[in-house]
Design an enzyme around this catalytic site. Sequence first.
Site, PDB file in Angstrom:
ATOM      1  N   TYR A  56       0.861  -1.260   0.048  1.00 12.35           N
ATOM      2  CA  TYR A  56       0.075  -0.003   0.020  1.00 12.35           C
ATOM      3  C   TYR A  56       0.829   1.229  -0.092  1.00 12.35           C
ATOM      4  O   TYR A  56       1.389   1.455   0.806  1.00 12.35           O
ATOM      5  CB  TYR A  56      -1.114   0.144   1.158  1.00 12.35           C
ATOM      6  CG  TYR A  56      -1.673  -1.253   1.364  1.00 12.35           C
ATOM      7  CD1 TYR A  56      -2.422  -1.877   0.146  1.00 12.35           C
ATOM      8  CD2 TYR A  56      -2.160  -1.621   2.429  1.00 12.35           C
ATOM      9  CE1 TYR A  56      -2.959  -2.896   0.365  1.00 12.35           C
ATOM     10  CE2 TYR A  56      -3.116  -2.595   2.576  1.00 12.35           C
ATOM     11  CZ  TYR A  56      -3.382  -3.327   1.441  1.00 12.35           C
ATOM     12  OH  TYR A  56      -4.267  -4.771   1.345  1.00 12.35           O
ATOM     13  N   HIS A 119      -0.088 -12.205   1.122  1.00  9.24           N
ATOM     14  CA  HIS A 119      -0.756 -11.361   0.281  1.00  9.24           C
ATOM     15  C   HIS A 119      -1.068 -11.521  -1.231  1.00  9.24           C
ATOM     16  O   HIS A 119      -0.117 -11.731  -1.874  1.00  9.24           O
ATOM     17  CB  HIS A 119      -0.119  -9.766   0.218  1.00  9.24           C
ATOM     18  CG  HIS A 119      -1.002  -8.684   0.062  1.00  9.24           C
ATOM     19  ND1 HIS A 119      -0.381  -7.328   0.219  1.00  9.24           N
ATOM     20  CD2 HIS A 119      -1.980  -8.317  -0.426  1.00  9.24           C
ATOM     21  CE1 HIS A 119      -1.222  -6.439  -0.316  1.00  9.24           C
ATOM     22  NE2 HIS A 119      -2.268  -7.164  -0.605  1.00  9.24           N
TER      23      HIS A 119
HETATM   24  P1  NAD Z   1     -13.200   0.024   1.038  1.00  7.46           P
HETATM   25  O1  NAD Z   1     -14.229  -0.758   0.452  1.00  7.46           O
HETATM   26  O2  NAD Z   1     -13.013  -0.076   2.627  1.00  7.46           O
HETATM   27  O3  NAD Z   1     -13.303   1.272   0.389  1.00  7.46           O
HETATM   28  C1  NAD Z   1     -12.289   2.324   0.859  1.00  7.46           C
HETATM   29  C2  NAD Z   1     -12.767   3.452  -0.027  1.00  7.46           C
HETATM   30  O4  NAD Z   1     -14.001   4.311   0.413  1.00  7.46           O
HETATM   31  C3  NAD Z   1     -11.584   4.815   0.273  1.00  7.46           C
HETATM   32  O5  NAD Z   1     -11.424   5.575  -0.958  1.00  7.46           O
HETATM   33  C4  NAD Z   1     -11.963   5.555   1.317  1.00  7.46           C
HETATM   34  O6  NAD Z   1     -11.403   6.687   1.454  1.00  7.46           O
HETATM   35  C5  NAD Z   1     -13.477   5.495   0.966  1.00  7.46           C
HETATM   36  N1  NAD Z   1     -14.514   5.700   2.143  1.00  7.46           N
HETATM   37  C6  NAD Z   1     -14.186   5.329   3.387  1.00  7.46           C
HETATM   38  N2  NAD Z   1     -15.242   5.563   4.220  1.00  7.46           N
HETATM   39  C7  NAD Z   1     -16.154   6.454   3.449  1.00  7.46           C
HETATM   40  C8  NAD Z   1     -17.342   6.906   3.586  1.00  7.46           C
HETATM   41  N3  NAD Z   1     -18.015   7.066   4.646  1.00  7.46           N
HETATM   42  N4  NAD Z   1     -17.915   7.691   2.639  1.00  7.46           N
HETATM   43  C9  NAD Z   1     -17.372   7.733   1.227  1.00  7.46           C
HETATM   44  N5  NAD Z   1     -16.151   7.231   1.204  1.00  7.46           N
HETATM   45  C10 NAD Z   1     -15.657   6.411   2.101  1.00  7.46           C
HETATM   46  O7  NAD Z   1     -11.883  -0.875   0.045  1.00  7.46           O
HETATM   47  P2  NAD Z   1     -10.352  -0.821   0.696  1.00  7.46           P
HETATM   48  O8  NAD Z   1      -9.784   0.315   1.757  1.00  7.46           O
HETATM   49  O9  NAD Z   1      -9.510  -1.489  -0.365  1.00  7.46           O
HETATM   50  O10 NAD Z   1     -10.524  -2.130   1.632  1.00  7.46           O
HETATM   51  C11 NAD Z   1     -10.549  -2.175   3.279  1.00  7.46           C
HETATM   52  C12 NAD Z   1      -9.265  -2.598   3.562  1.00  7.46           C
HETATM   53  O11 NAD Z   1      -8.977  -3.912   3.621  1.00  7.46           O
HETATM   54  C13 NAD Z   1      -8.163  -2.032   2.789  1.00  7.46           C
HETATM   55  O12 NAD Z   1      -7.580  -0.684   3.130  1.00  7.46           O
HETATM   56  C14 NAD Z   1      -7.053  -2.980   3.194  1.00  7.46           C
HETATM   57  O13 NAD Z   1      -6.259  -2.700   4.465  1.00  7.46           O
HETATM   58  C15 NAD Z   1      -7.870  -4.269   3.252  1.00  7.46           C
HETATM   59  N6  NAD Z   1      -7.736  -4.832   1.751  1.00  7.46           N
HETATM   60  C16 NAD Z   1      -7.091  -6.089   1.809  1.00  7.46           C
HETATM   61  C17 NAD Z   1      -6.798  -6.756   0.860  1.00  7.46           C
HETATM   62  C18 NAD Z   1      -5.967  -7.866   0.260  1.00  7.46           C
HETATM   63  O14 NAD Z   1      -5.383  -8.322   1.386  1.00  7.46           O
HETATM   64  N7  NAD Z   1      -5.832  -8.295  -1.132  1.00  7.46           N
HETATM   65  C19 NAD Z   1      -7.860  -6.328  -0.577  1.00  7.46           C
HETATM   66  C20 NAD Z   1      -8.507  -5.094  -0.384  1.00  7.46           C
HETATM   67  C21 NAD Z   1      -8.581  -4.680   1.117  1.00  7.46           C
END
Ligand code: NAD
Length: 307
Positions: A56, A119
């Site tokens: 990230y 990952h």
């Molecule tokens: P998410 O679905 O959590 O969406 C994140 C997006 O939504 C960001 O742009 C954020 O700024 C925005 N957001 C958050 N709250 C909001 C609100 N109330 N209103 C409007 N926008 C809002 O997607 P993500 O961040 O990719 O997934 C969550 C976490 O899970 C990641 O940050 C990561 O830590 C983990 N993750 C891991 C993997 C993996 O291991 N392969 C893949 C995806 C996510």
Amino acid sequence: MRQRDLGQTGLKVSVLGFGASPLGGEFGAIDESEGIRSVHRAIDLGINFFDTAPFYGRTRSETVLGQALEGRRHEVVLATKVGRYGKTEFDFSPKTIIAGLEASLNRLKTDHVDVIYVHDIEFGDLALILNETIPALMKAKAQGKIGAVGVSGLPLAILQEAVLGADLDLILSYCHYHLADQSLMDNLAPLVRSKGMGLINAAPLAMGLLTQPGPPAWHPAPDAMKQACREAAEYCTQQGFDLADVALDFATRLDSVDSTVVGMSTVVEVDRNVAAIGISVDPMILVAIEEILAPVRGMTWSSGKAS
Ligand code: NAD
């Protein structure tokens, strides 16, 4: 903020977890001071589960999170990852992942992480991951550098193979339990539960699809899915709701996962998302959203070698 047992690890995690990929700038430019404040705000509101990765922001997320957790490390359950280092850079060899773990510990300013995931395993050789990567991490666990070992990825089938092939502590699935897709519950969740492993649902906003501003330009979803989610967001705005609030409430109602991890980097997002848990959404609004999303229900995209 309620907590749940993280599988059989002995750790307890908040039902809403803090995803730190936005802290690495993955969803657009960020203000690091505000990002650090958002971490502190989250801890103050009872969020104790933090998820990052060297991928990230190509180490930036870990660096910012490490700064934010100085003096507060003991208050959180900290998860990071090994094996993915760039968009197309993967190395799951024991030598690289152990060196990667040490580098992560350094950036996170800690001597151990509570959780480590291999990952995005769909990009690797599963036999190598099961026979070499995971045993190397188990050894680091025995040395006290890691509390729990898991894998993450998008295709549910490969996560199932990993559950059947290794004695893991937990699994992280993303983009498979949200308003437009609940396929996590079909086979993977029951299997993981039958093995007593922990289960994390990440990306309840479908990486921005289920928000008013919409997803980043790199979002891999098919156009039809983007369009339907845009329509759902517009519908909610007309009804005086924010689609993200509805999506967060929907995902965090699921008791079959230990934590729902949402990406955040501002205090406003943290406040908004914590407040969204348990909001009462008019059932008619939920039905209307379901109808808008019905044509794209369960739609996904390819990720990794086999797809
Ligand atoms: P998410 O679905 O959590 O969406 C994140 C997006 O939504 C960001 O742009 C954020 O700024 C925005 N957001 C958050 N709250 C909001 C609100 N109330 N209103 C409007 N926008 C809002 O997607 P993500 O961040 O990719 O997934 C969550 C976490 O899970 C990641 O940050 C990561 O830590 C983990 N993750 C891991 C993997 C993996 O291991 N392969 C893949 C995806 C996510």
